[in-house]
Design an enzyme around this catalytic site. Sequence first.
Site, PDB file in Angstrom:
ATOM      1  N   VAL A 217      53.350  46.974  14.260  1.00 44.28           N
ATOM      2  CA  VAL A 217      52.182  46.853  13.161  1.00 44.28           C
ATOM      3  C   VAL A 217      51.060  47.368  13.907  1.00 44.28           C
ATOM      4  CG1 VAL A 217      51.160  45.752  11.351  1.00 44.28           C
ATOM      5  CG2 VAL A 217      53.546  45.178  11.785  1.00 44.28           C
TER       6      VAL A 217
ATOM      7  N   GLY B 229      56.590  38.612  17.249  1.00 47.11           N
ATOM      8  CA  GLY B 229      55.180  38.884  16.784  1.00 47.11           C
ATOM      9  C   GLY B 229      55.078  39.895  15.812  1.00 47.11           C
ATOM     10  N   ASP B 230      54.519  40.817  15.958  1.00 46.58           N
ATOM     11  CA  ASP B 230      54.530  41.896  14.997  1.00 46.58           C
ATOM     12  C   ASP B 230      55.498  43.242  15.341  1.00 46.58           C
ATOM     13  OD1 ASP B 230      53.013  42.829  16.997  1.00 46.58           O
ATOM     14  OD2 ASP B 230      51.624  43.945  15.900  1.00 46.58           O
ATOM     15  N   GLU B 231      56.631  42.678  16.077  1.00 46.26           N
ATOM     16  CA  GLU B 231      57.582  43.732  16.389  1.00 46.26           C
ATOM     17  C   GLU B 231      58.846  43.532  15.631  1.00 46.26           C
ATOM     18  OE1 GLU B 231      55.983  43.968  20.965  1.00 46.26           O
ATOM     19  OE2 GLU B 231      57.536  42.776  20.376  1.00 46.26           O
TER      20      GLU B 231
END
Lengths: 312, 208
Positions: free
Chosen positions: A189, A230-232
């Site tokens: 993201v 996380g954002d992955e």
Amino acid sequence: MNKIPYEILNEISEGIIVLNEKLEICFWNSYMENITGIYKKDITHQNIYNILPNLNTNYFNKTINDVITDGHKMFFSAAMHKDLVNISKNYNLNLKISSFEVNQSKLLLLEFIDVTNQYIQINRLKDYVQELYQVNKELKEKEKVIRNLAYYDQLTGVANRALFYELSEKFLSNAKRSNCLLCLMFIDVDKFKKINDTYGHEAGDNVLIKVANLLTEVTRDEDIVARYGGDEFLILLPYMKSKNCESIISRIFNNKNKKINYNGNEINISLSIGISFYPNDGDNIDTLIKSADHAMYIAKSRQGEDNCFYSA
Amino acid sequence: MNNENLRYDILKELFNISVGKAASLLSEIINRRILLTVPNVETFNLNNKEFLLDNYLPKEIDGALMVSSISFHENLKGKANLIFPAQKMRTFINLCVNEDNSEMNFTDIDFDIIKEIGNIILNSIVGEIGNYLDLSLDYTLPEVKVYSRPSFSKNIEEDNEYTHLLILFITFVIDETEIEGVIVVNLTLSSLNELMKNIDRIEKKLYE
């Protein structure tokens, strides 16, 4: 009548009644006295139907007749004759009827066999089975919860890293066996830290949930969408016919819902995607992830929103 | 009609009368409409070929068999077995005691119910055999066991004392439920011959 056999019958732990052909009571043992509260001295020579009126049914009469005339032995089960045999509320009794001859006169032997313990035990077993069934059901539900906790990301509901590795290894072996392509997408993201810093972590969480839903929505049932950390996110696409992922990438980037509303603010979501393929970019999952991660960084370094890069 | 057929028809008729009486008694006991019929009677010579019980039971039902057996001795020696598929007996027990149990494990209480039913039906059959042989037969209450199909056939074949079987097909209709079973009576050759001789006497009377 000879006294000795009667004394023996008094010691037997089942109810014994001896009747003559007129169905008059000749003998009533101590066990019968215990279970009925009726004493032999009060009922000797009385008709059995006066003392145990529940026995006075059409079929019982027929049965008694058969026993006297044909010498048949008859059996009445406690389960089918709750009213007939169960002369006392606390007892479940089977009844056996047979005949014998003494001094040329026919006598009937009625044996009441107590099966109350069987009933108690069977009911206990039934309760136990029911209890086991409940425990088993609860355990299965708990197992399901535990499995979900172990394999699915609690925030977004998509597969976690553990499930991703387990499934991707299987797809990779399958691709190796059948000489097929396997595609791996690494999705990050854009400016996620800024979203967190500007709108707070709750907004950040909502963005992650939205991305997970969107990725699940645009992929096929057999594809795996996982949160890598996380954002992955990762997407594994098995059974690819060519190295062309344009249609899925277009479905991701052009999705109209690629935004969230948070406290009146519209937050647009931009994604960077790196793509690697088996066999060209690696022959194991870790290498494929590394290649796609590297490609993602190249995509992210490009200007503008929603970039994608294929690993070399 | 040839003689042999007529003989079996007479046997069938006799057994139908006696099971009819058993049905009315059972019907009164459990307060449900019960029909018992013997649609066919056969004899089987164990010396000639292997006895395959499966040939006599409904094909569509597999699994265990519930067998009530009585042995009679003294004047006439033999053994009578009332055989029903265990799965169907569960339905029957449920109807008898108004329960809805699907468990295929039978409790002592279930066995007692089968013992009572077996007692009534086998009394009617064995009593009839005794009547037509003009013999008073002495026998015990039934012993109820659950067998696998092959083990029951083997059990019948291993009983070397008996060489012939009298096989009665029996249909049990209780309310809307139909249960097909079979009664296998092990007899010695002389007992079977004696029984047939008496049937022949009845047949002769028909022509008088």
